[in-house]
Design an enzyme around this catalytic site. Structure first.
Site, PDB file in Angstrom:
ATOM      1  N   GLU A 430       0.817  -1.226   0.000  1.00  0.00           N
ATOM      2  CA  GLU A 430       0.000   0.000   0.000  1.00  0.00           C
ATOM      3  C   GLU A 430       0.847   1.271   0.000  1.00  0.00           C
ATOM      4  O   GLU A 430       0.508   2.244   0.673  1.00  0.00           O
ATOM      5  CB  GLU A 430      -0.934   0.016   1.217  1.00  0.00           C
ATOM      6  CG  GLU A 430      -2.192  -0.715   1.022  1.00  0.00           C
ATOM      7  CD  GLU A 430      -2.816  -0.431  -0.333  1.00  0.00           C
ATOM      8  OE1 GLU A 430      -3.191  -1.389  -0.985  1.00  0.00           O
ATOM      9  OE2 GLU A 430      -2.871   0.742  -0.755  1.00  0.00           O
TER      10      GLU A 430
HETATM   11  C1  LIG Z   1       2.416  -9.830   0.575  1.00  0.00           C
HETATM   12  C2  LIG Z   1       2.202  -8.741  -0.427  1.00  0.00           C
HETATM   13  C3  LIG Z   1       0.902  -8.442  -0.834  1.00  0.00           C
HETATM   14  C4  LIG Z   1       0.685  -7.459  -1.805  1.00  0.00           C
HETATM   15  N1  LIG Z   1      -0.602  -7.212  -2.249  1.00  0.00           N
HETATM   16  C5  LIG Z   1      -0.772  -6.401  -3.339  1.00  0.00           C
HETATM   17  C6  LIG Z   1      -2.062  -6.281  -3.950  1.00  0.00           C
HETATM   18  O1  LIG Z   1      -3.064  -6.837  -3.485  1.00  0.00           O
HETATM   19  N2  LIG Z   1      -2.173  -5.514  -5.068  1.00  0.00           N
HETATM   20  C7  LIG Z   1      -1.106  -4.869  -5.617  1.00  0.00           C
HETATM   21  O2  LIG Z   1      -1.280  -4.209  -6.639  1.00  0.00           O
HETATM   22  N3  LIG Z   1       0.128  -4.946  -5.052  1.00  0.00           N
HETATM   23  C8  LIG Z   1       0.310  -5.701  -3.927  1.00  0.00           C
HETATM   24  N4  LIG Z   1       1.559  -5.819  -3.361  1.00  0.00           N
HETATM   25  C9  LIG Z   1       2.679  -5.065  -3.942  1.00  0.00           C
HETATM   26  C10 LIG Z   1       3.132  -3.922  -3.081  1.00  0.00           C
HETATM   27  O3  LIG Z   1       2.182  -2.902  -3.064  1.00  0.00           O
HETATM   28  C11 LIG Z   1       4.514  -3.464  -3.586  1.00  0.00           C
HETATM   29  O4  LIG Z   1       5.424  -4.478  -3.219  1.00  0.00           O
HETATM   30  C12 LIG Z   1       4.929  -2.126  -3.017  1.00  0.00           C
HETATM   31  O5  LIG Z   1       4.135  -1.092  -3.546  1.00  0.00           O
HETATM   32  C13 LIG Z   1       6.397  -1.788  -3.285  1.00  0.00           C
HETATM   33  O6  LIG Z   1       6.727  -1.974  -4.621  1.00  0.00           O
HETATM   34  P1  LIG Z   1       8.012  -2.862  -5.008  1.00  0.00           P
HETATM   35  O7  LIG Z   1       7.881  -4.179  -4.309  1.00  0.00           O
HETATM   36  O8  LIG Z   1       8.134  -2.879  -6.478  1.00  0.00           O
HETATM   37  O9  LIG Z   1       9.225  -2.126  -4.357  1.00  0.00           O
HETATM   38  P2  LIG Z   1      10.089  -0.957  -5.046  1.00  0.00           P
HETATM   39  O10 LIG Z   1       9.188   0.052  -5.642  1.00  0.00           O
HETATM   40  O11 LIG Z   1      11.122  -1.587  -5.901  1.00  0.00           O
HETATM   41  O12 LIG Z   1      10.770  -0.296  -3.756  1.00  0.00           O
HETATM   42  C14 LIG Z   1      11.954  -0.836  -3.144  1.00  0.00           C
HETATM   43  C15 LIG Z   1      12.489   0.194  -2.144  1.00  0.00           C
HETATM   44  O13 LIG Z   1      12.816   1.414  -2.830  1.00  0.00           O
HETATM   45  C16 LIG Z   1      12.122   2.508  -2.270  1.00  0.00           C
HETATM   46  N5  LIG Z   1      11.731   3.454  -3.313  1.00  0.00           N
HETATM   47  C17 LIG Z   1      11.152   3.173  -4.506  1.00  0.00           C
HETATM   48  N6  LIG Z   1      10.943   4.298  -5.189  1.00  0.00           N
HETATM   49  C18 LIG Z   1      11.361   5.329  -4.430  1.00  0.00           C
HETATM   50  C19 LIG Z   1      11.406   6.746  -4.583  1.00  0.00           C
HETATM   51  N7  LIG Z   1      10.925   7.349  -5.663  1.00  0.00           N
HETATM   52  N8  LIG Z   1      11.950   7.489  -3.587  1.00  0.00           N
HETATM   53  C20 LIG Z   1      12.411   6.910  -2.473  1.00  0.00           C
HETATM   54  N9  LIG Z   1      12.388   5.569  -2.274  1.00  0.00           N
HETATM   55  C21 LIG Z   1      11.881   4.784  -3.230  1.00  0.00           C
HETATM   56  C22 LIG Z   1      10.916   1.902  -1.572  1.00  0.00           C
HETATM   57  O14 LIG Z   1      10.421   2.708  -0.516  1.00  0.00           O
HETATM   58  C23 LIG Z   1      11.489   0.572  -1.067  1.00  0.00           C
HETATM   59  O15 LIG Z   1      12.141   0.773   0.148  1.00  0.00           O
HETATM   60  C24 LIG Z   1       1.784  -6.752  -2.343  1.00  0.00           C
HETATM   61  C25 LIG Z   1       3.088  -7.042  -1.902  1.00  0.00           C
HETATM   62  C26 LIG Z   1       3.295  -8.031  -0.971  1.00  0.00           C
HETATM   63  C27 LIG Z   1       4.711  -8.339  -0.552  1.00  0.00           C
END
Ligand SMILES: Cc1cc2nc3c(=O)[nH]c(=O)nc-3n(C[C@H](O)[C@H](O)[C@H](O)COP(=O)(O)OP(=O)(O)OC[C@H]3O[C@@H](n4cnc5c(N)ncnc54)[C@H](O)[C@@H]3O)c2cc1C
Length: 581
Positions: A430
């Site tokens: 989220e």
């Molecule tokens: C168990 C689980 C359930 C989930 N359920 C859903 C769901 O129902 N629907 C759905 O759509 N998604 C879902 N997700 C996905 C979840 O919302 C994403 O994992 C989350 O938004 C982070 O994206 P990412 O994993 O690609 O991390 P990334 O975007 O790659 O982020 C990695 C790190 O980099 C940091 N970062 C990234 N961009 C920036 C920036 N511009 N400035 C500063 N820091 C930054 C982040 O804060 C984080 O610390 C789920 C994930 C999990 C693990």
């Protein structure tokens, strides 16, 4: 000993502090009297403790199974979900027009806390359905509402949010899924990952809210549209989407986290919600709701971890007390310190979360447009605080619970490690807590030069000053923290357009803000404890006052350290060459 007991008295007290009386004075919400709400919560407490909590352990150890695209949930979940739907629990705070019970969001939030404490993996399913209901209620066409809302509200069908793709996580401009117009509908194709409850056997149908791009749509977030894509089509027949795998996770094993492939064949049939290219804007409706609820998940798990640690500390004999007798570990001041700070953090964030929910009720239902607008502005600030603050509290409290258990905390059989593993994801999904902090520091602080936040700080200051004669230490700690936050707001505004600097300072800034917002709630808690209402139990109020004092002395004083980080401008971080790491 029960695994979990809903803390009904604390919840009632938090509802009072959050402004249940104001909410039940809103038009259409008059039924939400304290008596009725207490009765609803008692029943929810029985269902949570009796039906959902015993399934929490099996959810962790057994998990879900995927075979040929079919997810079989944890034994017992199907029956529990049927009971949940039959009991009307899915519909508590939805509009009566399509079958909801029309109770305020504030009440739905308190009830939701019980589900998440009892079984966070289970609670996530109706939580997502709730987001889909909110989205369709606001943006759906009359026909979409007619077709989908009654069954989503009853819980016969469930909802999901399908945002994430391999190249689109925090930055949704990377969404690549496609939607091609075809008569009155669209054909959707693409892969979504990490979709919670994306496939399961609890309900007859699953209604996916999917972000995708139309042909020729603008690049970036301005070219994303939102589609409703059901697993089974309204006329019957399976839609062209399949769960190709489920993730193996560190926790939350009871909630299937799915990879969904849309349109591997002819294309999945979907319908546009609202207007083209405005999908992300609509999804934010659902995400705000979800962010409040994810903060609530953190608070709920904190409550459950606290209960486990307290009960263990009362029974575990180790060492001797001041009289030289064998002692239960709760008699050692360090263990007591851990327990009271766990409790203080949980209570402060619970009340803050309920307070935010109550402000959403006011924003949505108050007849005076100006009051509604002010409430909305406050909600905008509170959402990242509740999301990040509630989830960090969940992690810290469940971590401390392991410490209270000592070696037994590291042993899976006691169940306490599960709370920590389950709650860990709440800081990630989220919108990661880093992204929440950027939202607070950028959009919600810099945009108006800190004016809205400073107005809020003045209100907090008046309340803290009023408490000073009776509770000088707590009032002093809160006034110092408010002053620190005021200075921090100045630093954040002064950062201006330097995105890297803002990024380096945003998390300490949010943490400082959470401390102060929690302190605000604890000032109100102390005031309420000092001015009993008829029927209040003096011992219970004394404990609430004691917890507020703990918050001031053990937690709020950390504000000066956080201000020091912000005032320092994170020079050491910014000047460090990442290539040398
Ligand atoms: C168990 C689980 C359930 C989930 N359920 C859903 C769901 O129902 N629907 C759905 O759509 N998604 C879902 N997700 C996905 C979840 O919302 C994403 O994992 C989350 O938004 C982070 O994206 P990412 O994993 O690609 O991390 P990334 O975007 O790659 O982020 C990695 C790190 O980099 C940091 N970062 C990234 N961009 C920036 C920036 N511009 N400035 C500063 N820091 C930054 C982040 O804060 C984080 O610390 C789920 C994930 C999990 C693990």
């Amino acid at each position: 000993m029960p695994e979990y007991t809903a803390p009904l008295r604390e919840i009632d007290f938090a509802l009072r502090l959050a402004g249940l009386d104001q909410v039940s004075a809103l038009p259409g919400k008059e039924d939400a009297t304290l008596d009725l709400v207490t009765a609803v919560l008692e029943e929810a407490g029985k269902f949570g403790a009796g039906v959902l909590a015993p399934l929490n352990g099996p959810a962790d150890t057994i998990g879900n199974k995927l075979e040929a695209g079919v997810v079989t949930t944890v034994p017992g979940f199907r029956d529990a979900y049927s009971q949940f739907v039959e009991g009307g629990w899915n519909s508590v705070s939805f509009d009566a027009e399509f079958g909801g019970q029309g109770l305020p969001l504030l009440v739905g939030t308190a009830v939701g806390e019980i589900w998440h404490s009892a079984n966070m993996a289970f609670g996530l399913c109706p939580m997502l359905t709730g987001g889909a209901v909110e989205l369709l209620s606001r943006q759906g066409s009359p026909e979409q509402k007619e077709t989908y809302l009654p069954k989503l509200i009853s819980g016969e069908w469930t909802g999901t949010m399908c945002l994430t793709e391999p190249s689109a996580g925090s930055d949704l401009s990377g969404v690549r899924s496609k939607a091609v117009p075809e008569g009155d509908h669209y054909l959707i194709s693409g892969q979504k990952i990490f979709i919670s409850w994306g496939e399961h056997d609890l309900a007859e149908n699953i209604i996916h809210m999917v972000l995708a791009r139309l042909p020729g749509a603008p690049e970036g977030t301005k070219g994303i549209s939102l589609f409703l894509v059901p697993k089974f089509l309204p006329g019957g027949g399976r839609n062209d989407l399949i769960c190709s795998s489920i993730e193996h996770k560190m926790g939350l094993h009871g909630s299937p986290t799915c990879v969904l492939s849309f349109g591997d064949g002819a294309g999945a049939v979907g319908w546009l919600i609202g207007q083209e290219n405005r999908g992300l804007e609509y999804m934010f409706i659902m995400m705000n709701n979800a962010r409040l609820n994810v903060g609530l998940e953190g608070i709920a798990v904190a409550e459950r971890a606290f209960q486990a640690a307290r009960d263990y500390a009362r029974e575990r004999i180790q060492g001797r007390n001041s009289k030289g007798q064998p002692a239960a570990i709760i008699e050692h001041a360090d263990v007591k310190r851990m327990l009271v700070t766990m409790k203080a953090e949980t209570e402060a964030l619970r009340t803050l979360c309920y307070f935010a929910a109550a402000r959403i009720d006011v924003a949505d239902h108050h007849p005076d447009a100006e009051i509604a607008k002010q409430a909305r502005a406050l909600v905008d600030i509170l959402i990242p605080l509740v999301k990040a603050g509630g989830t960090e509290a969940g992690m810290r409290v469940s971590d401390t619970a392991i410490q209270v258990f000592g070696g037994m905390g590291f042993i899976e059989e006691t169940g306490v490690a599960q709370y920590f593993r389950d709650v860990r994801v709440t800081a990630i999904y989220e919108g990661t807590n880093g992204i929440q902090s950027l939202d607070l520091a950028g959009r919600k602080t810099q945009r108006d030069g800190g004016a809205t936040i400073r107005a809020l700080l003045s209100i907090m200051k008046v309340e803290a000053e009023a408490l000073a004669p009776a509770e000088p230490a707590l009032a002093r700690a809160q006034l110092d923290a408010i002053a620190a936050l005021d200075v921090a707001v100045g630093h954040i505004v002064a950062v201006g357009k330097d995105g890297q600097k803002l990024s380096a300072l945003a998390v300490p800034y949010l943490r400082l803000f959470v401390l102060v917002a929690g302190g605000w709630m604890m000032v109100r808690q102390a005031q309420a404890a000092l001015a009993p209402l008829e029927g209040d139990d003096p011992a219970f109020l004394q404990a609430r006052l004691g917890i507020a004092r703990v918050y001031g002395e053990q937690i709020l004083v950390q504000s000066s350290g956080l201000l020091a980080i912000i005032a320092g401008g994170a020079q050491s971080v910014l000047s460090f060459d990442a290539a040398t790491l």
